[in-house]
Design an enzyme around this catalytic site. Structure first.
Site, PDB file in Angstrom:
ATOM      1  CG  HIS A 127      10.089   7.132   7.442  1.00 18.96           C
ATOM      2  ND1 HIS A 127       8.940   6.468   7.772  1.00 18.96           N
ATOM      3  CD2 HIS A 127       9.813   7.778   6.276  1.00 18.96           C
ATOM      4  CE1 HIS A 127       8.002   6.690   6.858  1.00 18.96           C
ATOM      5  NE2 HIS A 127       8.508   7.490   5.941  1.00 18.96           N
ATOM      6  CE1 TYR A 128      12.770   4.066  14.588  1.00 18.64           C
ATOM      7  CE2 TYR A 128      13.208   6.049  15.856  1.00 18.64           C
ATOM      8  CZ  TYR A 128      12.658   4.778  15.760  1.00 18.64           C
ATOM      9  OH  TYR A 128      11.992   4.245  16.820  1.00 18.64           O
ATOM     10  CB  THR A 129      16.415   2.481   9.055  1.00 16.63           C
ATOM     11  OG1 THR A 129      17.478   2.776   9.976  1.00 16.63           O
ATOM     12  CG2 THR A 129      16.647   3.229   7.755  1.00 16.63           C
TER      13      THR A 129
ATOM     14  CD  GLU B  78      12.662   4.439   6.278  1.00 19.92           C
ATOM     15  OE1 GLU B  78      13.250   4.567   7.376  1.00 19.92           O
ATOM     16  OE2 GLU B  78      11.518   3.950   6.164  1.00 19.92           O
TER      17      GLU B  78
ATOM     18  CG  HIS C  19       6.234   6.912   9.784  1.00 15.70           C
ATOM     19  ND1 HIS C  19       6.731   5.642   9.713  1.00 15.70           N
ATOM     20  CD2 HIS C  19       4.969   6.842   9.280  1.00 15.70           C
ATOM     21  CE1 HIS C  19       5.815   4.839   9.163  1.00 15.70           C
ATOM     22  NE2 HIS C  19       4.740   5.544   8.906  1.00 15.70           N
TER      23      HIS C  19
ATOM     24  CG  ASP D 284       9.555   6.255  12.117  1.00 10.19           C
ATOM     25  OD1 ASP D 284       8.431   5.908  12.468  1.00 10.19           O
ATOM     26  OD2 ASP D 284       9.902   6.325  10.922  1.00 10.19           O
TER      27      ASP D 284
HETATM   28 ZN   LIG Z   1       8.744   5.245   9.519  1.00  9.93          ZN
END
Ligand SMILES: [Zn+2]
Length: 239
Positions: free
Chosen positions: A24-26, A89, A131, A141
Site C-alpha cells: 500500500h501507500y499510506t 504500508e 492494494h 495504491d
Molecule cells: Zn491501501
C-alpha cells in the site's frame, strides 16, 4: 532486519497462514499521521509494517495475526485478503496529497522486508500485489510510481516486458472474442473480471489497475497491444 516496535491493537486471529504480500501507500500528508492512524483503536485499520521514506521500518502487528488493511477485496476467488496476506504500508502522500517518487532508501527497505517475510512464509511471486490489484474500484495504491520492476529484479513479484506486442487496442464499448480473452486472462491472473465478451466500465477499471502495476507508463484503461502482451507474458510466468 531492524524493526521499530509500534504495536497496533487493530487485528484479530488468522485461520490460515499468510501466502500473499499486499503493498500500500499510506495516502496521508505525513508518515507520522499515518502511523498514528494505523495504531488508533477507533480507526480500526492497521498493517503489519510501515516503511518510512528514510527506510525505517515499523512493526505494528505480528505476522501471525490478521491485520486490517485490505477492506473489501478480491483475488483469485478469495475475498478474505486480510486473512491471506501480510500488509505493508509504504509512506507516500498518495494521489490525494501530492504523489511523489518513492525514495531509493525506502524501496531498499521494502525489498529487504519482503525478502525477510518470505523466509518465513510461502509467498509465490504472483501473490506479491498492490492494494489496487485486489480492490480496483476503490483503491489506487501503491500507484504507478511504485517500482514493481525493481522489486521483481530483486527477486520479488512478477514482471514481463515482451519484445513483441501484436494486436490492436481494445476499449470500452467494444465486444467480441478478443474482449472475452482479455477478461479471461485478467481473471486467470487473479482480478475480479468475469468474462462477458463486452468491454464494460468494470473492465476499464480492471485494465487500469493492471496497468498501474504492470504497464505504469500508460494507465488509461484501454488495453493496447502492449498491455495485452504483458498480460499474456505474466500468465506464462505465473504458476
Ligand atoms: Zn491501501
Amino acid at each position: 532486519m531492524d524493526l521499530i516496535p509500534a504495536p497496533s491493537p487493530n487485528f484479530n486471529p488468522r485461520t490460515s497462514p499468510p501466502d500473499m504480500i499486499l503493498l500500500h501507500y499510506t495516502g496521508m500528508p505525513t508518515g507520522e499521521a499515518a502511523l498514528a492512524r494505523l495504531r488508533d483503536p477507533g480507526a480500526k485499520v492497521s498493517a503489519h509494517y510501515l516503511v518510512e521514506e528514510d527506510g525505517r521500518v515499523f512493526s505494528l502487528v505480528a505476522e501471525e495475526r490478521r491485520a486490517w488493511h485490505a477492506g473489501v477485496s478480491f483475488w483469485k476467488g478469495s475475498t478474505d485478503i486480510n486473512g491471506h496476506s501480510i500488509g505493508v504500508e509504504v509512506v507516500n502522500p498518495g494521489h490525494e496529497f501530492g504523489y511523489r517518487p518513492f525514495p531509493g532508501a525506502q524501496i531498499d527497505a521494502v525489498i529487504e522486508l519482503v525478502a525477510d517475510i518470505r523466509t518465513r512464509w510461502q509467498v509465490p511471486d504472483e501473490r506479491i500485489l498492490g492494494h489496487s490489484d485486489v480492490a480496483p474500484d476503490r483503491k489506487e495504491d501503491p500507484g504507478e510510481l511504485f517500482p514493481w520492476r525493481r522489486l521483481a529484479e530483486a527477486g520479488h513479484g512478477l514482471w514481463a516486458e515482451p519484445a513483441a506486442a501484436p494486436g490492436g487496442a481494445l476499449g470500452e464499448g467494444q465486444e467480441g472474442p478478443g474482449v472475452f480473452a482479455l477478461q479471461a486472462g485478467l481473471t486467470r491472473l487473479g482480478y475480479d473480471c468475469a468474462p462477458s465478451g463486452v468491454f464494460e466500465p468494470r473492465t476499464t477499471t480492471i485494465v487500469r489497475a493492471f496497468q498501474r502495476h504492470w504497464r505504469p507508463s500508460k494507465v488509461d484503461g484501454v488495453a493496447d497491444g502492449e498491455t495485452r502482451a504483458r498480460l499474456i507474458a505474466l500468465l506464462r510466468l505465473a504458476t
